[in-house]
Motif scaffolding. Structure first.
Motif, PDB file in Angstrom:
ATOM      1  N   PHE A  34      11.494  -7.363 -16.022  1.00 50.17           N
ATOM      2  CA  PHE A  34      10.423  -7.746 -15.846  1.00 50.17           C
ATOM      3  C   PHE A  34       9.041  -6.998 -16.433  1.00 50.17           C
ATOM      4  N   TYR A  36       5.730  -6.040 -14.542  1.00 47.57           N
ATOM      5  CA  TYR A  36       4.805  -6.277 -14.038  1.00 47.57           C
ATOM      6  C   TYR A  36       3.139  -6.234 -14.601  1.00 47.57           C
ATOM      7  N   HIS A  43      -2.680  -6.025  -6.382  1.00 53.18           N
ATOM      8  CA  HIS A  43      -1.694  -5.274  -6.323  1.00 53.18           C
ATOM      9  C   HIS A  43      -0.802  -6.484  -7.388  1.00 53.18           C
ATOM     10  N   LEU A  94      16.059  -4.638 -13.034  1.00 51.17           N
ATOM     11  CA  LEU A  94      17.190  -5.086 -11.818  1.00 51.17           C
ATOM     12  C   LEU A  94      18.306  -4.525 -11.405  1.00 51.17           C
ATOM     13  N   ASN A 101      20.446  -5.537  -4.446  1.00 46.62           N
ATOM     14  CA  ASN A 101      19.322  -4.782  -5.664  1.00 46.62           C
ATOM     15  C   ASN A 101      18.433  -4.655  -5.701  1.00 46.62           C
ATOM     16  N   PHE A 105      11.923   0.920 -11.859  1.00 52.92           N
ATOM     17  CA  PHE A 105      10.853   0.928 -12.596  1.00 52.92           C
ATOM     18  C   PHE A 105       9.979   2.084 -13.579  1.00 52.92           C
ATOM     19  N   GLY A 106       9.587   1.430 -14.788  1.00 52.70           N
ATOM     20  CA  GLY A 106       9.099   3.063 -15.576  1.00 52.70           C
ATOM     21  C   GLY A 106       7.938   3.709 -15.138  1.00 52.70           C
ATOM     22  N   ALA A 107       7.302   3.902 -15.769  1.00 52.53           N
ATOM     23  CA  ALA A 107       6.246   5.170 -15.355  1.00 52.53           C
ATOM     24  C   ALA A 107       5.142   4.453 -15.216  1.00 52.53           C
TER      25      ALA A 107
ATOM     26  N   GLU B   3       1.456 -15.223  -0.302  1.00 50.82           N
ATOM     27  CA  GLU B   3       1.522 -14.073  -0.364  1.00 50.82           C
ATOM     28  C   GLU B   3       2.102 -12.918   0.263  1.00 50.82           C
ATOM     29  N   TYR B  33      11.820  -5.809   0.852  1.00 52.53           N
ATOM     30  CA  TYR B  33      11.882  -3.605  -0.421  1.00 52.53           C
ATOM     31  C   TYR B  33      10.119  -3.269   0.116  1.00 52.53           C
ATOM     32  N   TYR B  35       8.869   0.165  -0.724  1.00 53.37           N
ATOM     33  CA  TYR B  35       8.426   0.928  -2.459  1.00 53.37           C
ATOM     34  C   TYR B  35       7.674   1.554  -2.002  1.00 53.37           C
ATOM     35  N   GLN B  37       4.583   4.727  -5.038  1.00 52.02           N
ATOM     36  CA  GLN B  37       4.026   5.198  -5.541  1.00 52.02           C
ATOM     37  C   GLN B  37       3.497   6.292  -5.775  1.00 52.02           C
ATOM     38  N   LYS B  42       6.247   6.704 -11.490  1.00 47.14           N
ATOM     39  CA  LYS B  42       6.484   6.085 -11.628  1.00 47.14           C
ATOM     40  C   LYS B  42       6.469   5.176  -9.946  1.00 47.14           C
ATOM     41  N   VAL B  43       6.865   3.599  -9.657  1.00 48.71           N
ATOM     42  CA  VAL B  43       7.085   2.771  -8.314  1.00 48.71           C
ATOM     43  C   VAL B  43       8.391   3.274  -8.523  1.00 48.71           C
ATOM     44  N   PHE B  45      11.397   3.106  -5.497  1.00 46.57           N
ATOM     45  CA  PHE B  45      12.516   2.043  -4.905  1.00 46.57           C
ATOM     46  C   PHE B  45      12.808   3.110  -3.360  1.00 46.57           C
ATOM     47  N   PHE B  91       4.116  -0.200  -1.264  1.00 43.24           N
ATOM     48  CA  PHE B  91       4.202  -1.187  -1.443  1.00 43.24           C
ATOM     49  C   PHE B  91       5.021  -2.165  -1.111  1.00 43.24           C
ATOM     50  N   THR B  98      17.750 -13.182  -4.577  1.00 43.68           N
ATOM     51  CA  THR B  98      17.499 -11.142  -5.157  1.00 43.68           C
ATOM     52  C   THR B  98      17.469 -11.101  -6.567  1.00 43.68           C
ATOM     53  N   TYR B  99      16.398 -11.946  -7.051  1.00 42.24           N
ATOM     54  CA  TYR B  99      16.011 -12.214  -7.788  1.00 42.24           C
ATOM     55  C   TYR B  99      14.414 -11.014  -8.164  1.00 42.24           C
ATOM     56  N   GLU B 100      13.613 -12.174  -7.776  1.00 39.92           N
ATOM     57  CA  GLU B 100      12.242 -12.442  -8.128  1.00 39.92           C
ATOM     58  C   GLU B 100      12.256 -11.736  -7.123  1.00 39.92           C
ATOM     59  N   GLN B 101      11.083 -10.182  -7.133  1.00 40.11           N
ATOM     60  CA  GLN B 101      10.221  -9.824  -5.717  1.00 40.11           C
ATOM     61  C   GLN B 101       8.820 -10.192  -6.100  1.00 40.11           C
ATOM     62  N   PHE B 103       5.281  -8.829  -4.704  1.00 42.49           N
ATOM     63  CA  PHE B 103       4.565  -7.672  -4.203  1.00 42.49           C
ATOM     64  C   PHE B 103       3.007  -7.821  -3.330  1.00 42.49           C
ATOM     65  N   GLY B 104       3.706  -6.772  -2.005  1.00 39.20           N
ATOM     66  CA  GLY B 104       2.231  -6.841  -2.013  1.00 39.20           C
ATOM     67  C   GLY B 104       0.915  -5.787  -2.017  1.00 39.20           C
ATOM     68  N   PRO B 105      -0.014  -6.024  -1.382  1.00 40.92           N
ATOM     69  CA  PRO B 105      -1.047  -4.691  -2.322  1.00 40.92           C
ATOM     70  C   PRO B 105      -0.851  -3.787  -1.762  1.00 40.92           C
TER      71      PRO B 105
END
Lengths: 115, 112
Positions: A34, A36, A43, A94, A101, A105-107, B3, B33, B35, B37, B42-43, B45, B91, B98-101, B103-105
């Motif tokens: 992905f 983003y 967001h 993922l 799952n 993320f990268g930095a 959203e 989920y 997360y 930051q 980095k973000v 999990f 976040f 289980t694929y596309e997540q 995100f909130g603000p």
């Protein structure tokens, strides 16, 4: 261990310049990738994703990314950037563990586009 | 377009206090989920939640953290006794599969 590397932390471009942001991943399982984008004060939004099939993936706002399995890469490109593309860009993979799952993320790469 | 929403947008708390960060996922989503930051990093999990239980958590998610889906619409993250190093953007995300997540603000948590 699973990881994502983004090579450029800060990129500065002029409008109409071409963009390529590098992303390499380390993960031995089925690859779902992905990009983003996070605009200032907003967001995380999905730009594009790769699950399978054509390794050249087209996303929103003219962005595309190419999955190169042999290089473990998923670089983001745009032929001509605009000032409104100023944002932070995150590559993510993922990762599966059992039936569940999580995103790794990268930095991030902070892109500044000057008019 | 539906959203993910999060409240508050910014929370300031003193070290040692409990905080609850709230999220309203997209209504027909099944996977949730958190997360975080830390500024300049980095973000990362924290935890995933499915079928009213934690499905996976990271090493960051220690006993000070808990999650709950109290009423079928909200999804909360509680930090029992905040530390300075908990200062971060948190976040929430949700997904139907289980694929596309999505995100909130985010909630910016500042621990002083």
């Amino acid at each position: 261990a699973q990881s994502v590397s983004q090579h450029n932390h800060h990129v500065i471009l002029s409008e109409a310049a071409s963009l390529e942001l590098g992303c390499n991943y380390s993960y031995g399982g089925t690859v779902n990738l992905f990009w983003y984008v996070q605009y200032p004060g907003q967001h995380l939004q999905l730009l594009l994703k790769y699950f399978s099939g054509d390794p050249l993936v087209k996303g929103i706002k003219g962005f595309e990314a190419e999955f190169i399995k042999s290089k473990f890469s998923f670089n983001l490109r745009k032929p001509s950037v605009q000032w409104s593309d100023t944002a932070e860009y995150f590559c993510a993979v993922l990762v599966w563990d059992g039936g569940y799952n999580k995103l790794i993320f990268g930095a991030g790469t902070r892109l500044a586009v000057h008019p | 377009e539906p959203e993910v929403t999060q409240t508050p947008s910014h929370q300031v708390t003193q070290m040692g206090q409990e905080v609850i960060l709230r999220c309203v996922p997209i209504s027909n989503h099944l996977y949730f989920y958190w997360y975080r930051q830390i500024l300049g990093q980095k973000v990362e999990f924290l935890v995933s939640f499915y079928n009213n239980e934690i499905s996976e958590k990271s090493e960051i998610f220690d006993d000070q953290f808990s999650v709950e889906r109290p009423d079928g619409s909200n999804f909360t993250l509680k930090i029992r006794s905040t530390k300075l190093e908990d200062s971060a953007m948190y976040f929430c995300a949700s997904s139907w599969t289980t694929y596309e997540q999505y995100f909130g603000p985010g909630t910016r948590l500042t621990v002083t």
